[in-house]
Scaffold this active site. Structure first.
Site, mmCIF file in Angstrom:
data_model
loop_
_atom_site.group_PDB
_atom_site.id
_atom_site.type_symbol
_atom_site.label_atom_id
_atom_site.label_comp_id
_atom_site.label_asym_id
_atom_site.label_seq_id
_atom_site.Cartn_x
_atom_site.Cartn_y
_atom_site.Cartn_z
ATOM 1 N N GLU A 1 8.111 3.228 8.166
ATOM 2 C CA GLU A 1 8.293 4.179 7.253
ATOM 3 C C GLU A 1 9.638 4.871 7.416
ATOM 4 O O GLU A 1 10.544 5.423 6.466
ATOM 5 C CB GLU A 1 7.384 5.442 7.595
ATOM 6 C CG GLU A 1 6.000 4.950 7.201
ATOM 7 C CD GLU A 1 4.952 5.809 7.308
ATOM 8 O OE1 GLU A 1 4.797 6.717 6.698
ATOM 9 O OE2 GLU A 1 4.161 6.035 8.367
ATOM 10 N N GLY B 1 0.853 -0.959 0.006
ATOM 11 C CA GLY B 1 -0.248 0.138 -0.164
ATOM 12 C C GLY B 1 0.804 1.147 0.164
ATOM 13 O O GLY B 1 0.611 2.162 -0.884
#
Lengths: 181, 777
Positions: free
Chosen positions: B744, B281
């Site tokens: 991240e 995603g």
């Protein structure tokens, strides 16, 4: 003549536009083979045809009349996973799992190419009888299979652990850094 | 956004500012995270165990069913036609040939589409999920080049694709704002992010810069990026008795179900989204027009619909990361103390979304400097709504900041690691808050030693191996700890000792189900096979997006809250004959499938015995954690020290990365196997950002030119060296499990580490990403 999918005879589709990938996914509901681009750019749809890897999105199903197709669903024997499937789990050779069936089928086809002595773009010496399965050699040969999660290291480790019996060159860590300096 | 929305954001921002101050000043014990989670010290159990993914066997055999893999009876396939202009009106839309094409069931255009509400824009309210708030196929207006203008349903995908190719549109074209330079000439706007201005100022940074004996002042540019998960965005959906049922690829199931319910003006519970497996995603799998179009068409046709976007389709209707132009100016004394820190610049958004790429975020807590000026401005273009992509802000912001730090180190004649350590702040330089846990110096030291940093030659261009120039570079990685409001989880304990966890979270490859099963098992004193973890379903409790690297903390906090509720229930059920009689829930913990007194483990009662005596088959509790006030009380960030060895070919200019090490400080690592993969995955996407990734936007037509995986280059196997990752594993005492997110941070700092290594190799300072070989010749 039918087409053989994972050992079972299957009729060819009536519509000649149907790709081998769509035959698998939409007609036979064998959705293990993935669609990532439908343009031959990502490798997610890789399957084996008589042991050779092909990109099934760029193959029309009708071209493969009488041929034996193996998909990711056909790799396990009985209840036992293929050794490469086990290695992918052990070495965390995937995250989302979407490119995984293509990576696994591709690697099996790639190992057979190595075994046959087919050279690649990075093969340094074309005269040798046997190709040294270095990490670079494996990486080059797997570069048609994209992974976006970034499981590349785990995939290489799983492939090396399954198919390569000698130590492949590992280039990370303080020891090899010493050697490189 | 209109003026009203802007005013609303500003009011929210002001209210938040007052709240922030109050929470900052509150005593630690009043704030969530004030009491450390006991699980953070767990040493020998499941926390920190390298458990292989529980869904591994399904994924390696192709049995995990993704969104487009649910065959339904009577299902039809969808294809889209897209506009070829950036702005204007549809003059004519010829659908006659498409309607007559074989197998076609429906051609939907703005003429016959059902009346729909515009989708609520992500961040505009608690559960909103849409990439923009434009009405979907409701009129003849075109807002970007690539907007869907027609949807075809047909019996097979081949038939639908063929019919879509027969659609003919003509347009009344209007002047579109698609050039950044032209838009900038008309003025720029101060950007806001989540209700707060992207602006920080303390002291007089420009004056301090002018006076500084050592300084750098440079402009860095980064291009558009696309997420490119290998799974194409897809839905398989149908209407049943007024309920819209969606098999989706989603990282916000609950938000997206709410958003669809608003579009179709039906109660929220009438939309059910499930998404057990998501093929990547990275910020892209939120709610976009294809969801709405497929659902509208399914209602019109009265049949289930499969819509899997083509790869080009993903580029046309799923937004990516915006380009940035960043100025970083640093002033320093001779001993390397920063006196001025300026990070400012320009980015791009649309009038219909609220996402200016917030590239100053990493700079806010990076370095102690007496004078700081941070500022983001934007222009609005007629383009597809840009969106969040892995580490929005930090991924590109650290490229500029950490390249500039490298440039300053060279001017000072100082080691770049030493320069960073000399500017380590004692408290957050912009918020003034204390750090919850910051062990970046340790990450630097252990990383430097492991990488062999001492062998780096400070003078660029001096190491050569054959026809390759070799260099080393480093940079700081950083990403915040977030925990968003809305978490909740349900625990069901049955008399046979099994526990079911229900929580609406997501598995896009992070290892969510595996790690949360580990955590839950450890918390409840059970083995991992006693846990069933249900997720990826909008009907389950919790509003927990897979975003901001917050899912682990938000889920952990939710399960912790449910566990506290479970203990309370069990202690009450245990009765007077129990060894636990008279104890308060706070005084008990779990071990060996039961509860015990925390400081007296022999006072123990098994779950089975408690339920058996109470004649209960099961105990079910649901609870929500307290609001995430900890992020307003402490400055909470993860860090990493990134090291890169790059090689540049002196003949062709080709750059290659031969070694990379990430040394992270991300709190407690819950599962080293899946965490290492997350770190590596981020770094590899960072290598793409550094060397090859660029979405090419035609500023004449507003159209993305390389909308495919052959022309948009992502790192392939041969581009990826073995990536070494290590971590401090020091728990953050103020987070659930002592953990901070790891999804991240890997993409942050990587771009600069590569650019700095290439500079060290060649003496060429590239400030414009990606660093392709033409820039090195």
């Amino acid at each position: 003549m039918p087409i053989i999918i994972n050992g079972a005879a299957v009729s060819l589709p009536d519509d000649p536009r149907v790709s081998l990938l769509d035959l698998l996914r939409e007609y036979l509901h064998l959705a293990g083979t993935k669609m990532g681009c439908n343009q031959g750019a990502c490798g997610a749809c890789t399957v084996l045809v008589d042991g050779e890897r092909i990109i099934s999105c760029l193959a029309l199903a009708v071209q493969y009349e009488g041929r034996a197709i193996t998909t990711v669903e056909g790799l396990a024997t009985g209840g036992d996973l293929h050794p490469l499937q086990r290695a992918f789990i052990e070495h965390d050779g995937f995250q989302c799992g979407y490119c995984t069936p293509g990576q696994i089928c591709s690697a099996i086809g790639m190992a057979a190419e190595l075994e046959r002595g087919l050279p690649s773009h990075v093969t340094a010496d074309l005269l040798l009888d046997e190709i040294l399965a270095s990490r670079e050699e494996l990486a080059e040969r797997m570069s048609g299979n994209l992974c976006r999660c970034g499981a590349h290291n785990g995939i290489m480790d799983a492939i090396a652990a399954t198919f390569i019996h000698t130590e492949t060159s590992r280039s990370t860590g303080p020891d090899s850094a010493e050697a490189a300096a | 956004m209109n003026l009203l929305d802007q005013a609303k954001q500003a009011v929210q921002g002001m209210a938040q500012a007052v709240m922030t101050k109050a929470v900052a000043l509150a005593p630690d014990s009043w704030v969530p995270g004030g009491q450390p989670d006991p699980l953070m010290h767990s040493k020998h159990g499941l926390i920190g165990a390298p458990v292989s993914r529980l869904d591994g066997p399904l994924k390696v055999t192709g049995k995990a069913a993704f969104a487009a893999e649910f065959p339904l009876p009577d299902m039809v396939y969808a294809a889209l036609a897209y506009s070829t202009i950036a702005k204007g009106r549809i003059r004519s839309l010829d659908i006659a040939r498409a309607e007559k094409a074989p197998g076609v069931v429906l051609v939907m255009t703005h003429h016959n589409a059902p009346r729909l509400q515009p989708p609520p824009l992500f961040l505009s309210e608690e559960k909103a999920a849409a990439g923009d708030n434009l009405p979907v196929m409701q009129d003849d207006r075109i807002h970007w080049n690539g907007q869907p203008i027609a949807l075809i349903l047909a019996g097979t995908q081949e038939q639908a694709d063929h019919a879509a190719s027969l659609i003919r549109a003509t347009y009344i074209e209007e002047d579109a704002q698609i050039s950044i330079a032209a838009a900038r000439a008309e003025g720029t706007t101060q950007s806001q992010f989540m209700g707060q201005p992207l602006h920080n100022e303390s002291g007089d940074a420009e004056a301090a810069l002018a006076e500084a004996p050592f300084k750098v002042d440079a402009t860095y540019t980064t291009p558009r990026h696309n997420h490119n998960p290998i799974e194409l965005h897809a839905v398989t959906l149908f209407w049943q008795g007024g309920v819209l049922r969606v098999h989706d690829a989603q990282q916000l199931v609950t938000h997206s179900a709410f958003t669809l319910s608003r579009v179709f003006d039906i109660p929220e519970e009438k939309v059910i989204i499930t998404s057990p497996y998501v093929g990547g995603g990275f910020g892209s799998k939120s709610l976009w027009q294809h969801h709405i179009l497929a659902a509208a068409a399914a209602r019109m046709a009265g049949r289930p619909v499969r819509l899997m976007l083509s790869r080009e389709g993903v580029y046309r209707i799923v937004g990516g990361r915006s380009p940035t132009e960043q100025r970083v100016a640093l002033g320093a004394t001779a001993d390397g103390k920063l006196t001025a820190l300026i990070h400012s610049g320009l980015t791009v958004k649309t009038p219909h979304n609220a996402m200016p790429e917030p590239f100053i975020l990493p700079t806010r807590s990076a370095y102690a400097a007496d004078n700081i000026l941070l500022d983001v401005r934007h222009v609005e273009l007629d383009m597809l709504g840009n969106t969040f992509m892995r580490a929005p802000g930090e991924a590109v912001g650290t490229f500029a900041l950490e390249s500039a730090m490298d440039e300053l180190a060279e001017k000072l004649g100082m080691d770049p690691i030493e320069l960073r350590l000399r500017n380590e702040p004692e408290k957050d330089p912009t918020s003034g808050l204390p750090f919850s846990a910051r062990h970046i110096a340790q990450a630097w030291r252990t990383g430097a030693e492991r990488f062999g940093w001492h062998r780096r030659k400070p003078v660029p261009g001096t190491v050569r191996e054959g026809e390759w120039l070799v260099g080393m570079g480093c940079a700081t990685a950083t990403y915040p700890y977030y925990r968003m409001p809305g978490g909740a989880a349900r625990l069901t304990l049955t008399s046979d000792g099994h526990v079911t966890v229900d929580v609406a979270v997501h598995e896009m490859g992070m290892g969510t189900a595996t790690v949360q099963s580990q955590v839950t098992a450890e918390r409840l004193g059970l083995s991992i096979d006693m846990i069933r973890f249900n997720y990826g379903d909008s009907t389950l409790p919790g509003l927990i997006m897979a975003g901001g690297s917050q899912q682990t903390a938000a889920t952990g906090a939710s399960i912790l809250a449910a566990y506290d509720a479970l203990k309370k229930e069990l202690v009450a059920l245990a009765g007077n004959s129990s060894p636990l009689a008279g104890l308060k829930p706070d005084e008990v913990g779990s071990r060996d499938a039961g509860l015990c007194k925390l400081d007296e483990p022999d006072r123990y009662d098994s779950y089975a015995a408690i339920l058996g005596r109470a004649r209960r088959e099961e105990v079910r509790v649901e609870a929500s954690p307290p609001p995430p006030l900890e992020t307003m009380h402490w400055s909470m960030h993860s860090h990493g020290a990134m090291f890169c060895e790059a090689r540049v070919n002196i003949v062709t200019g080709e750059p290659r990365i031969s070694r990379f090490l990430g040394s992270f400080d991300c709190g407690r690592i819950l599962n080293p196997k899946t965490a290492a993969s997350q770190f590596r995955g981020g770094i590899i996407m960072g290598l793409g950002l550094a060397l090859m990734e660029e979405t090419q936007f035609d500023e004449r037509k507003g159209r993305i030119m390389n909308a495919n995986l052959a022309d948009y280059h992502v790192p392939v196997h041969l581009d990826v060296p073995e990536i070494d990752v290590i971590w401090t594993d020091i728990p953050d005492p103020h987070t659930p499990m002592g953990a901070r997110g790891v999804g991240e941070i890997g993409i942050t700092g990587t771009g600069a580490a590569v650019a700095n290594a290439i500079y060290n190799a060649t003496g060429k300072r590239i400030r414009d990403l990606p660093i392709t070989l033409d820039k090195l010749l």
